[in-house]
Design an enzyme around this catalytic site. Structure first.
Site, mmCIF file in Angstrom:
data_model
loop_
_atom_site.group_PDB
_atom_site.id
_atom_site.type_symbol
_atom_site.label_atom_id
_atom_site.label_comp_id
_atom_site.label_asym_id
_atom_site.label_seq_id
_atom_site.Cartn_x
_atom_site.Cartn_y
_atom_site.Cartn_z
ATOM 1 N N GLN B 150 -25.370 -2.661 -17.835
ATOM 2 C CA GLN B 150 -25.247 -3.979 -17.176
ATOM 3 C C GLN B 150 -25.475 -3.664 -15.399
ATOM 4 O O GLN B 150 -25.099 -1.668 -14.657
ATOM 5 C CB GLN B 150 -22.995 -2.535 -17.218
ATOM 6 C CG GLN B 150 -22.448 -3.247 -16.290
ATOM 7 C CD GLN B 150 -21.002 -2.511 -16.432
ATOM 8 O OE1 GLN B 150 -21.809 -0.608 -17.007
ATOM 9 N NE2 GLN B 150 -19.970 -2.787 -15.977
ATOM 10 N N SER B 153 -22.657 -1.790 -10.867
ATOM 11 C CA SER B 153 -22.990 -0.736 -8.833
ATOM 12 C C SER B 153 -24.088 -1.481 -8.323
ATOM 13 O O SER B 153 -25.280 -1.501 -8.948
ATOM 14 C CB SER B 153 -22.758 -0.230 -9.241
ATOM 15 O OG SER B 153 -20.951 0.788 -9.917
ATOM 16 N N SER B 185 -27.022 3.276 -15.918
ATOM 17 C CA SER B 185 -26.815 3.512 -17.108
ATOM 18 C C SER B 185 -27.919 3.069 -18.312
ATOM 19 O O SER B 185 -28.107 2.198 -18.106
ATOM 20 C CB SER B 185 -25.515 4.277 -17.854
ATOM 21 O OG SER B 185 -24.537 4.968 -17.179
ATOM 22 N N GLU B 268 -14.527 -1.925 -20.335
ATOM 23 C CA GLU B 268 -15.046 -0.984 -20.249
ATOM 24 C C GLU B 268 -13.986 0.050 -20.088
ATOM 25 O O GLU B 268 -14.375 1.570 -20.687
ATOM 26 C CB GLU B 268 -15.799 -0.750 -19.225
ATOM 27 C CG GLU B 268 -15.647 0.482 -18.247
ATOM 28 C CD GLU B 268 -16.692 0.310 -17.032
ATOM 29 O OE1 GLU B 268 -16.785 -0.656 -16.776
ATOM 30 O OE2 GLU B 268 -17.562 1.417 -16.752
ATOM 31 N N GLU B 395 -8.791 6.659 -7.785
ATOM 32 C CA GLU B 395 -8.206 6.034 -6.546
ATOM 33 C C GLU B 395 -7.788 4.297 -7.389
ATOM 34 O O GLU B 395 -6.359 3.463 -7.276
ATOM 35 C CB GLU B 395 -8.177 6.296 -4.845
ATOM 36 C CG GLU B 395 -8.622 7.832 -4.487
ATOM 37 C CD GLU B 395 -9.632 8.231 -4.743
ATOM 38 O OE1 GLU B 395 -10.352 8.131 -6.111
ATOM 39 O OE2 GLU B 395 -9.924 8.990 -4.378
#
Lengths: 377, 430
Positions: B150, B153, B185, B268, B395
């Site tokens: 994936q 990010s 990953s 996910e 958060e």
């Protein structure tokens, strides 16, 4: 699934009448509507209508004793709603404490004599265990029972007894030469009995001191049988308390999120600030965990497939729900700010109930250790 | 999956029999003693991230591919997938039933394929990819031939994924990709990666993103291992320099990549949940923690017992929460955003376990003195900060709970309406 050494009549409740989710939702709606309608009404009126109109005192009493024969899952629905509204009255003392003691006592005669009155709501009852030291235990009792030619009499002092000043039937744990025994005292006209309501942290759960000066009493079960009974009562009572606590948590969470959506400061709802948002999310997360633990304890007591052992699940629920309720009730005041510190605002009533529930069966110092013992550590 | 029809009892029984027949022939049943906790016996490794040397890791990946192929050929490689792409077309209940039964057997861990590729990228491609990509890659992925990663990010786009800046520019009949991805990953083991790229910086950030399936062996793809604070390298940085992607490998509409990303992220959440990692599970096992106290002469110490009890109460309640969610899933109730509670608790429980063990072990945690079950706790201890970050930071999870479950208002902001190029971003000097 077997509950811990269940006597026959308790085992009989494992074949409890089952309900569907829809039926439990209807029950919940009915009790919630009732509790809302009764808010602020005098306690005896609430109790009369609770027993006569809703009839929920009979819910979890086995059918053979005039009850509806439902299980702990159904009882939990009622307890959650009463806990959510902080509905006053002798439900917990009568149905949960005294009802469980009778179910677990193994004394058929006592059950036949007292359970039907509890089912109809005609009898209010409680279980007197704690003494001045405040320990919920059958060890080290100073209240003693002695056998005379005319039967048993009790002498001593019980303290912090839920509904102790008002309950008509007192089930008393007292020391005998053979160990702790369970005794029944019918308060009306009992010679040597004096009862004193105590100023309580949580006025919605009245506590009393009861003094016995040679009060005649009926033995329930065997003279040394109360230790084992109390162990089982504790499982049921803490699981029931957990359900009540879950209701209280929901009430606090709804109050906080409702207020956070509406209260404007700095030109926007305070709930849009992450500091407030995360407080609410933490309250929600602890509440979900508590609800899962309370539900699991109810499933375990009802003997549901795949559920853990009831004593363990109840110990988990008691610890998790006690901690969660105290946390949520305290945070609820912080989310509201100053308004929640006023007497008029309901937040302090939940704070009081959360603390009184947490300490009712000995508090963290007891329940964490008991959890390990129940888990075999 | 839209083929979630309720399975009838008889049909499910036949399925169970078929699964058992396959597993009895293909694998060894797990012995009860396999799960036994014996302090001081066997390996004392307690890891969250794998920290294997490259040759061990490659052998594990090969074993995972082999087992996935065996499953696939027996009809259990993609139980909920549609038949035209190699799936079995059954309900998610069948899927759970299979997993539950397989857990009774000793089989290779296929997490390297399933967690990201099959659990997240597969469903995303099925929902959004063009026909030729679906036909070519889906069967290959579920057969174990193709591992997918994936590419989401970026250094400048963590919690705010939609602020990503890797560029894709139309170039002839395809696209040219340039930029940097991070925290990828298994990129070094993957054949393909699903990349989110900025295709229109003049639109608001969510509206100018496009998704592509990138060949990880294509020229211009540079995978560099990223060493974690725990010492191992389970993640990578991926540099994309003039990487050519044909237009038929575009997934979803041009500038419609956010919809694609949401499909992936939804899956996910389902896969990161409470499940966790088997190697780490003994850190939250009461018998294991009790054995640790006993071995260290602390079983009668009141303070240690209290701390263990507080920890265990939450561990047990989290188990109950997960068990009840599984029962609801069996009844056909899909998990909503409230499933984030399980993830929050998992991270919290494992973190508390690691610090509890550290307290019991004391000074012996500081250096490898050779004693079983002491220095070994470091791997978990140094992994726990990541549990509160990966798959959505604490958060962000709390924002999701507060906004989507509790209905609290969003933070007011201009970032969702202004053109992407006008936003202040880290590392751009803007």
């Amino acid at each position: 699934m077997a509950r811990d050494d269940a006597p026959a009549a308790v085992a009989a409740t494992t074949t409890a009448a089952a309900t569907t989710q829809d039926e439990r939702d209807q029950l919940r709606a009915a009790v919630r509507e009732f509790a809302a309608r009764m808010a602020g009404q005098p306690e005896d009126k609430v109790w009369r209508q609770l027993t006569e109109q809703l009839g929920v005192t009979a819910l979890a009493v086995p059918a053979g004793y005039g009850g509806d024969g439902f299980g702990f899952a159904e009882l939990s629905v009622v307890l959650e709603e009463l806990g959510r509204a902080l509905t006053p009255g002798p439900f917990f003392g009568t149905v949960v404490l005294a009802g469980s003691a009778l179910l677990c006592c193994g004394d058929e005669q006592a059950r036949s004599r007292y359970l039907p009155g509890i089912a109809t709501g005609q009898t209010t009852a409680t279980l007197a265990v704690t003494e001045a030291a405040g320990r919920w235990s059958a060890d080290g009792l100073t209240t003693l029972a002695s056998q005379t030619d005319h039967g048993w009499t009790i002498t001593g002092e019980k303290c912090f007894v839920i509904d102790g000043a008002s309950a008509e039937l007192l089930l008393v744990v007292a020391g005998t030469p053979d160990g702790a025994g369970l005794f029944a005292v019918e308060a009306a006209g009992a010679a040597g009995l004096s009862r004193e309501p105590l100023t309580s942290l949580d006025p919605s759960r009245p506590l009393a001191r009861i003094t016995f000066a040679g009060v005649p009493a009926e033995l329930i079960g065997e003279p040394g049988g109360a230790t084992a009974v109390l162990e089982q009562v504790q499982t049921r009572a803490t699981a029931a308390l957990a359900a009540e606590q879950v209701g209280g948590i929901q009430a606090c969470l709804e109050a906080s999120t409702g207020y956070a959506r509406e209260r404007m400061q700095f030109g926007r709802p305070i709930g849009s600030f992450q500091a407030v948002k995360h407080k609410c999310a933490d309250m929600y997360a602890r509440g979900q965990l508590a609800a899962a633990a309370a539900a699991e304890a109810a499933l375990a007591i009802d003997g549901a497939e795949g559920a853990p052992e009831a004593g363990l699940a109840a110990a988990v629920a008691h610890a998790v729900c006690s901690e969660a309720y105290m946390f949520v009730a305290a945070e609820n005041i912080q989310v509201h700010g100053g308004i929640a510190f006023t007497w008029e605002h309901p937040a302090h009533r939940y704070f009081r109930r959360a603390k009184s529930s947490q300490l009712l069966f000995g508090g963290p110092g007891e329940y964490f250790e008991r959890l390990l013992l129940r888990a075999g550590v | 999956m839209d083929n979630d029809k309720a399975a009838s009892g008889g049909e499910l029984d036949a399925f169970v029999a078929e699964v058992r027949e396959f597993l009895d022939a293909a694998a060894r049943r797990r012995e009860a003693s396999d799960d036994d906790v014996r302090w001081g016996v066997g390996s004392d490794q307690i890891t969250y991230f794998s920290d294997d040397p490259p040759e061990v890791e490659s052998a594990k990946v090969a074993a995972a591919r082999d087992w996935q192929r065996t499953r696939y050929e027996a009809g259990f490689g993609w139980i909920t997938g549609p038949a035209e792409y190699g799936g079995r077309g059954l309900s998610s209940l069948h899927d759970i039933v299979y997993d539950t039964i397989e857990h009774e057997y000793e089989v290779p861990d296929t997490g390297v394929l399933s967690l990201i590729g099959l659990g997240m990228i597969g469903p995303t491609l099925l929902a959004h990819a063009q026909e030729q990509v679906k036909a070519r890659y889906l069967p290959a992925m579920y057969r174990g031939d193709v591992i997918a990663c994936q590419l989401f990010s970026e250094p400048g786009a963590g919690s705010d994924l939609a602020s990503l800046s890797t560029k894709a520019v139309a170039d002839g009949d395809g696209w040219l990709l340039n930029g940097q991805k991070v925290w990828t990953s298994i990129a070094h083991q993957s054949e393909v990666g699903l990349a989110l790229c900025r295709t229109d910086p003049d639109k608001p950030k969510h509206k100018g993103i496009t998704a592509f399936l990138v060949d990880m062996r294509a020229p211009g793809v540079d995978v560099r291992p990223l060493r974690q604070m725990s010492g191992g390298s389970e993640f990578n940085e991926v540099f994309l320099t003039d990487v050519r992607v044909p237009d038929d490998h575009r997934v979803g509409e041009v500038d419609g990549g956010w919809t694609v990303a949401l499909t992936t992220l939804m899956n996910e959440r389902a896969s990161v949940g409470g499940e966790g990692n088997e190697q780490a599970s003994r850190a939250t096992s009461l018998p294991f923690l009790t054995a640790m106290l006993r071995a260290n002469g602390r079983l009668d110490d009141r303070a240690s017992r209290r701390r263990l009890a507080e920890l265990y109460a939450d561990i047990a309640a989290t188990d109950y929460l997960n068990r009840q969610a599984t029962v609801r899933l069996h009844a056909g109730v899909q998990p909503g955003p409230e499933a984030s509670v399980s993830k929050l608790m998992y991270a919290q429980n494992l973190t508390r376990s690691a610090h509890f063990a550290a307290e019991i072990v004391g000074t012996r945690l500081l250096a490898d003195g050779g004693e079983w079950g002491t220095f070994a706790w470091n791997e978990l201890l140094l992994s726990t900060p990541a549990l509160r970050i990966l798959g959505g930071t604490e958060e962000i999870m709390k924002n999701i709970l507060a906004e989507r479950v509790l209905g609290l208002p969003k933070e007011p902001g201009i970032d969702t309406t202004s053109p992407f190029r006008e936003l202040r971003r880290s590392g751009t000097g803007a």
